[in-house]
Design a protein around this motif. Sequence first.
Motif, mmCIF file in Angstrom:
data_model
loop_
_atom_site.group_PDB
_atom_site.id
_atom_site.type_symbol
_atom_site.label_atom_id
_atom_site.label_comp_id
_atom_site.label_asym_id
_atom_site.label_seq_id
_atom_site.Cartn_x
_atom_site.Cartn_y
_atom_site.Cartn_z
ATOM 1 N N ALA A 96 0.831 -1.202 0.000
ATOM 2 C CA ALA A 96 0.000 0.000 0.000
ATOM 3 C C ALA A 96 0.868 1.256 0.000
ATOM 4 O O ALA A 96 1.916 1.286 0.641
ATOM 5 C CB ALA A 96 -0.916 0.011 1.225
ATOM 6 N N VAL A 97 0.386 2.258 -0.718
ATOM 7 C CA VAL A 97 1.032 3.565 -0.755
ATOM 8 C C VAL A 97 -0.029 4.600 -0.406
ATOM 9 O O VAL A 97 -1.106 4.624 -1.015
ATOM 10 C CB VAL A 97 1.615 3.857 -2.157
ATOM 11 N N GLU A 98 0.269 5.441 0.574
ATOM 12 C CA GLU A 98 -0.692 6.469 0.973
ATOM 13 C C GLU A 98 -0.694 7.606 -0.039
ATOM 14 O O GLU A 98 0.362 8.060 -0.487
ATOM 15 C CB GLU A 98 -0.362 6.996 2.366
ATOM 16 N N LEU A 99 -1.888 8.053 -0.400
ATOM 17 C CA LEU A 99 -2.025 9.144 -1.362
ATOM 18 C C LEU A 99 -1.827 10.496 -0.689
ATOM 19 O O LEU A 99 -2.273 10.696 0.451
ATOM 20 C CB LEU A 99 -3.420 9.144 -1.996
ATOM 21 N N PRO A 100 -1.235 11.442 -1.404
ATOM 22 C CA PRO A 100 -1.199 12.811 -0.903
ATOM 23 C C PRO A 100 -2.606 13.414 -0.975
ATOM 24 O O PRO A 100 -3.428 12.988 -1.794
ATOM 25 C CB PRO A 100 -0.232 13.526 -1.846
ATOM 26 N N ASP A 101 -2.878 14.404 -0.149
ATOM 27 C CA ASP A 101 -4.210 15.003 -0.093
ATOM 28 C C ASP A 101 -4.712 15.452 -1.459
ATOM 29 O O ASP A 101 -5.883 15.291 -1.786
ATOM 30 C CB ASP A 101 -4.227 16.187 0.883
ATOM 31 N N ALA A 102 -3.847 16.012 -2.276
ATOM 32 C CA ALA A 102 -4.247 16.543 -3.588
ATOM 33 C C ALA A 102 -4.803 15.463 -4.512
ATOM 34 O O ALA A 102 -5.579 15.763 -5.422
ATOM 35 C CB ALA A 102 -3.058 17.241 -4.249
ATOM 36 N N ASP A 103 -4.439 14.196 -4.282
ATOM 37 C CA ASP A 103 -4.896 13.097 -5.137
ATOM 38 C C ASP A 103 -6.121 12.372 -4.591
ATOM 39 O O ASP A 103 -6.622 11.442 -5.224
ATOM 40 C CB ASP A 103 -3.772 12.078 -5.323
ATOM 41 N N LYS A 104 -6.620 12.770 -3.445
ATOM 42 C CA LYS A 104 -7.701 12.041 -2.779
ATOM 43 C C LYS A 104 -9.106 12.390 -3.271
ATOM 44 O O LYS A 104 -10.027 11.598 -3.096
ATOM 45 C CB LYS A 104 -7.661 12.294 -1.272
ATOM 46 N N VAL A 105 -9.303 13.545 -3.863
ATOM 47 C CA VAL A 105 -10.663 14.027 -4.168
ATOM 48 C C VAL A 105 -11.477 13.016 -4.983
ATOM 49 O O VAL A 105 -12.588 12.665 -4.574
ATOM 50 C CB VAL A 105 -10.629 15.418 -4.831
ATOM 51 N N PRO A 106 -10.995 12.504 -6.131
ATOM 52 C CA PRO A 106 -11.842 11.557 -6.874
ATOM 53 C C PRO A 106 -12.098 10.261 -6.115
ATOM 54 O O PRO A 106 -13.172 9.660 -6.239
ATOM 55 C CB PRO A 106 -11.065 11.299 -8.172
ATOM 56 N N VAL A 107 -11.138 9.841 -5.306
ATOM 57 C CA VAL A 107 -11.301 8.603 -4.530
ATOM 58 C C VAL A 107 -12.348 8.823 -3.431
ATOM 59 O O VAL A 107 -13.245 7.999 -3.245
ATOM 60 C CB VAL A 107 -9.959 8.135 -3.935
ATOM 61 N N LEU A 108 -12.240 9.945 -2.719
ATOM 62 C CA LEU A 108 -13.230 10.243 -1.674
ATOM 63 C C LEU A 108 -14.628 10.365 -2.266
ATOM 64 O O LEU A 108 -15.597 9.860 -1.692
ATOM 65 C CB LEU A 108 -12.856 11.519 -0.922
ATOM 66 N N ARG A 109 -14.744 11.022 -3.427
ATOM 67 C CA ARG A 109 -16.053 11.178 -4.064
ATOM 68 C C ARG A 109 -16.638 9.809 -4.421
ATOM 69 O O ARG A 109 -17.806 9.521 -4.141
ATOM 70 C CB ARG A 109 -15.933 12.044 -5.317
ATOM 71 N N ALA A 110 -15.835 8.933 -5.022
ATOM 72 C CA ALA A 110 -16.311 7.599 -5.396
ATOM 73 C C ALA A 110 -16.673 6.777 -4.159
ATOM 74 O O ALA A 110 -17.669 6.044 -4.154
ATOM 75 C CB ALA A 110 -15.246 6.878 -6.222
ATOM 76 N N TYR A 111 -15.871 6.901 -3.106
ATOM 77 C CA TYR A 111 -16.135 6.181 -1.865
ATOM 78 C C TYR A 111 -17.467 6.632 -1.255
ATOM 79 O O TYR A 111 -18.285 5.810 -0.841
ATOM 80 C CB TYR A 111 -14.975 6.419 -0.893
ATOM 81 N N LEU A 112 -17.679 7.935 -1.228
ATOM 82 C CA LEU A 112 -18.936 8.461 -0.686
ATOM 83 C C LEU A 112 -20.130 8.091 -1.573
ATOM 84 O O LEU A 112 -21.229 7.860 -1.065
ATOM 85 C CB LEU A 112 -18.844 9.976 -0.517
ATOM 86 N N LYS A 113 -19.918 8.026 -2.864
ATOM 87 C CA LYS A 113 -21.010 7.628 -3.761
ATOM 88 C C LYS A 113 -21.417 6.184 -3.483
ATOM 89 O O LYS A 113 -22.589 5.860 -3.451
ATOM 90 C CB LYS A 113 -20.578 7.794 -5.217
ATOM 91 N N ARG A 114 -20.423 5.336 -3.264
ATOM 92 C CA ARG A 114 -20.699 3.910 -3.050
ATOM 93 C C ARG A 114 -21.166 3.603 -1.634
ATOM 94 O O ARG A 114 -22.069 2.797 -1.425
ATOM 95 C CB ARG A 114 -19.425 3.123 -3.363
#
Length: 150
Positions: A96-114
């Motif tokens: 696993a590699v932790e994402l920097p904050d700037a790269d999280k927006v699309p992942v957070l959006r998809a996670y919240l959608k699901r």
Amino acid sequence: MSTQAHYKRPGRVEVNTFHRLVRFLVRHGVSLWGARVLSVRGRKSGELRSNPVNLLTLDGAEYLVAPRGHTEWVRNLRVAGEGELRVGKRVDRFTAVELPDADKVPVLRAYLKRWGWEVGMFFDGLDAKSPDEELLAAAAKFPVFRVALT
């Protein structure tokens, strides 16, 4: 409270009912909407620690999101850099590699959608339709790891 210290502890009912139920189902091969049992070596004890998690697939990559913030599994995964995801008898080892904050927006959006119906209470009013600026402002509170199965 700093964003680094952001953590929402699960309630007793949640741990004793929901987590146990999800863990039982996943261990018996029933994955609810992507649920897995995550196992990571403890950074102090060296023992395997397990938690139910939701594995998100987005654009061909897989991610673990910590909706409760900087939890013990997050801290352990940062140190270990690897772990296991289980469904029934199937065990997938990963790095696993932790994402920097700037790269999280699309992942957070998809996670919240699901899973917004399940975890929305931890996101302080954010949802899948929140503007990018709001998701970016909150990104530091929610660790995200890109998972590569080995």
